[in-house]
Write a protein that holds these residues in place. Sequence first.
Motif, PDB file in Angstrom:
ATOM      1  N   SER A   1       0.678  54.858  21.568  1.00 61.33           N
ATOM      2  CA  SER A   1       1.680  54.256  22.451  1.00 61.33           C
ATOM      3  C   SER A   1       2.890  55.155  22.645  1.00 61.33           C
ATOM      4  O   SER A   1       3.564  55.070  23.657  1.00 61.33           O
ATOM      5  CB  SER A   1       2.126  52.899  21.903  1.00 61.33           C
ATOM      6  N   GLN A   2       3.189  56.016  21.657  1.00 62.79           N
ATOM      7  CA  GLN A   2       4.285  56.975  21.748  1.00 62.79           C
ATOM      8  C   GLN A   2       5.629  56.314  22.063  1.00 62.79           C
ATOM      9  O   GLN A   2       6.438  56.861  22.787  1.00 62.79           O
ATOM     10  CB  GLN A   2       3.978  58.058  22.787  1.00 62.79           C
ATOM     11  N   ASP A   3       5.864  55.127  21.516  1.00 64.29           N
ATOM     12  CA  ASP A   3       7.159  54.480  21.683  1.00 64.29           C
ATOM     13  C   ASP A   3       8.239  55.336  21.036  1.00 64.29           C
ATOM     14  O   ASP A   3       7.999  56.031  20.059  1.00 64.29           O
ATOM     15  CB  ASP A   3       7.181  53.101  20.983  1.00 64.29           C
ATOM     16  N   VAL A   4       9.450  55.228  21.581  1.00 64.37           N
ATOM     17  CA  VAL A   4      10.579  55.949  21.002  1.00 64.37           C
ATOM     18  C   VAL A   4      11.076  55.166  19.787  1.00 64.37           C
ATOM     19  O   VAL A   4      11.397  53.990  19.879  1.00 64.37           O
ATOM     20  CB  VAL A   4      11.719  56.124  22.035  1.00 64.37           C
ATOM     21  N   LEU A   5      11.101  55.837  18.632  1.00 66.98           N
ATOM     22  CA  LEU A   5      11.587  55.217  17.391  1.00 66.98           C
ATOM     23  C   LEU A   5      13.081  55.419  17.211  1.00 66.98           C
ATOM     24  O   LEU A   5      13.736  54.654  16.527  1.00 66.98           O
ATOM     25  CB  LEU A   5      10.872  55.817  16.177  1.00 66.98           C
ATOM     26  N   GLY A   6      13.609  56.487  17.753  1.00 66.08           N
ATOM     27  CA  GLY A   6      15.020  56.786  17.572  1.00 66.08           C
ATOM     28  C   GLY A   6      15.346  58.155  18.131  1.00 66.08           C
ATOM     29  O   GLY A   6      14.594  58.705  18.932  1.00 66.08           O
ATOM     30  N   ARG A   7      16.476  58.720  17.666  1.00 63.75           N
ATOM     31  CA  ARG A   7      16.918  60.039  18.114  1.00 63.75           C
ATOM     32  C   ARG A   7      17.326  60.881  16.907  1.00 63.75           C
ATOM     33  O   ARG A   7      17.793  60.354  15.908  1.00 63.75           O
ATOM     34  CB  ARG A   7      18.128  59.928  19.019  1.00 63.75           C
ATOM     35  N   VAL A   8      17.163  62.193  17.063  1.00 69.93           N
ATOM     36  CA  VAL A   8      17.612  63.119  16.024  1.00 69.93           C
ATOM     37  C   VAL A   8      19.135  63.171  16.079  1.00 69.93           C
ATOM     38  O   VAL A   8      19.719  63.437  17.124  1.00 69.93           O
ATOM     39  CB  VAL A   8      17.028  64.536  16.243  1.00 69.93           C
ATOM     40  N   ARG A   9      19.787  62.897  14.945  1.00 72.75           N
ATOM     41  CA  ARG A   9      21.258  62.922  14.894  1.00 72.75           C
ATOM     42  C   ARG A   9      21.794  64.165  14.205  1.00 72.75           C
ATOM     43  O   ARG A   9      22.807  64.701  14.595  1.00 72.75           O
ATOM     44  CB  ARG A   9      21.792  61.670  14.197  1.00 72.75           C
ATOM     45  N   ARG A  10      21.114  64.599  13.156  1.00 70.23           N
ATOM     46  CA  ARG A  10      21.563  65.792  12.429  1.00 70.23           C
ATOM     47  C   ARG A  10      20.457  66.262  11.522  1.00 70.23           C
ATOM     48  O   ARG A  10      19.501  65.531  11.271  1.00 70.23           O
ATOM     49  CB  ARG A  10      22.847  65.513  11.655  1.00 70.23           C
ATOM     50  N   LEU A  11      20.589  67.480  11.037  1.00 62.49           N
ATOM     51  CA  LEU A  11      19.672  68.023  10.047  1.00 62.49           C
ATOM     52  C   LEU A  11      20.489  68.399   8.828  1.00 62.49           C
ATOM     53  O   LEU A  11      21.589  68.946   8.964  1.00 62.49           O
ATOM     54  CB  LEU A  11      18.928  69.249  10.585  1.00 62.49           C
ATOM     55  N   VAL A  12      19.972  68.037   7.656  1.00 56.69           N
ATOM     56  CA  VAL A  12      20.686  68.291   6.407  1.00 56.69           C
ATOM     57  C   VAL A  12      19.727  68.901   5.388  1.00 56.69           C
ATOM     58  O   VAL A  12      18.509  68.794   5.517  1.00 56.69           O
ATOM     59  CB  VAL A  12      21.297  66.988   5.825  1.00 56.69           C
ATOM     60  N   ARG A  13      20.315  69.531   4.380  1.00 57.91           N
ATOM     61  CA  ARG A  13      19.550  69.976   3.204  1.00 57.91           C
ATOM     62  C   ARG A  13      19.858  68.994   2.089  1.00 57.91           C
ATOM     63  O   ARG A  13      21.020  68.683   1.830  1.00 57.91           O
ATOM     64  CB  ARG A  13      19.970  71.375   2.777  1.00 57.91           C
ATOM     65  N   ASP A  14      18.813  68.521   1.419  1.00 52.89           N
ATOM     66  CA  ASP A  14      19.050  67.616   0.294  1.00 52.89           C
ATOM     67  C   ASP A  14      19.338  68.428  -0.965  1.00 52.89           C
ATOM     68  O   ASP A  14      19.422  69.658  -0.921  1.00 52.89           O
ATOM     69  CB  ASP A  14      17.878  66.646   0.111  1.00 52.89           C
ATOM     70  N   ARG A  15      19.467  67.753  -2.066  1.00 53.02           N
ATOM     71  CA  ARG A  15      19.806  68.424  -3.336  1.00 53.02           C
ATOM     72  C   ARG A  15      18.765  69.457  -3.755  1.00 53.02           C
ATOM     73  O   ARG A  15      19.053  70.395  -4.474  1.00 53.02           O
ATOM     74  CB  ARG A  15      19.968  67.381  -4.432  1.00 53.02           C
ATOM     75  N   ASN A  16      17.516  69.278  -3.308  1.00 49.30           N
ATOM     76  CA  ASN A  16      16.434  70.198  -3.660  1.00 49.30           C
ATOM     77  C   ASN A  16      16.282  71.338  -2.654  1.00 49.30           C
ATOM     78  O   ASN A  16      15.371  72.149  -2.778  1.00 49.30           O
ATOM     79  CB  ASN A  16      15.109  69.442  -3.762  1.00 49.30           C
TER      80      ASN A  16
END
Length: 162
Positions: free
Chosen positions: A74-89
Amino acid sequence: MVCRHMKGAAPIRILLAFCLASVTTSVAHAQSTTPEGMPPPPGMSLAESAAMRFPQPVRVGDLLGRDVLRPVESQDVLGRVRRLVRDRNGQIMVVVDFGGFLGFGSRPIAVPADAMVLLGQDMEIVAFTPEQLRQFPTFSPSGTTDVADDTIIRVGLAKPSH
């Protein structure tokens, strides 16, 4: 006279055929055996699975604002990319505004970049179902650092499902 022209063309045709066969073989070996929208097979990490999806260099700033699609037909839109982060690892996570209706009531979740692919101008989550994503905790920026917009990361490609 025709024979003289054909003599020079034969080696070129052989060379072109060889090049085409080499490219076709390389592409066939690099394709993922994991179907789109499915988690990696047992024993295979997200990173190994992502490496099989033709990872392409992409500037982080070019990913911001892209629609994130549901990993099904169905390829429904789930949301939008807001930012990219690095986690603690050190893992790169894509923060997606998830859920809600017409942008209201959504909440940010962090999805591993290795679980996502580019699909044209959109992104698709291929390693988690929508039900699994609903169980992701709401993203909290503590312990993370933003990835600069001019940073180049590698993101896999998806083929359209239709």
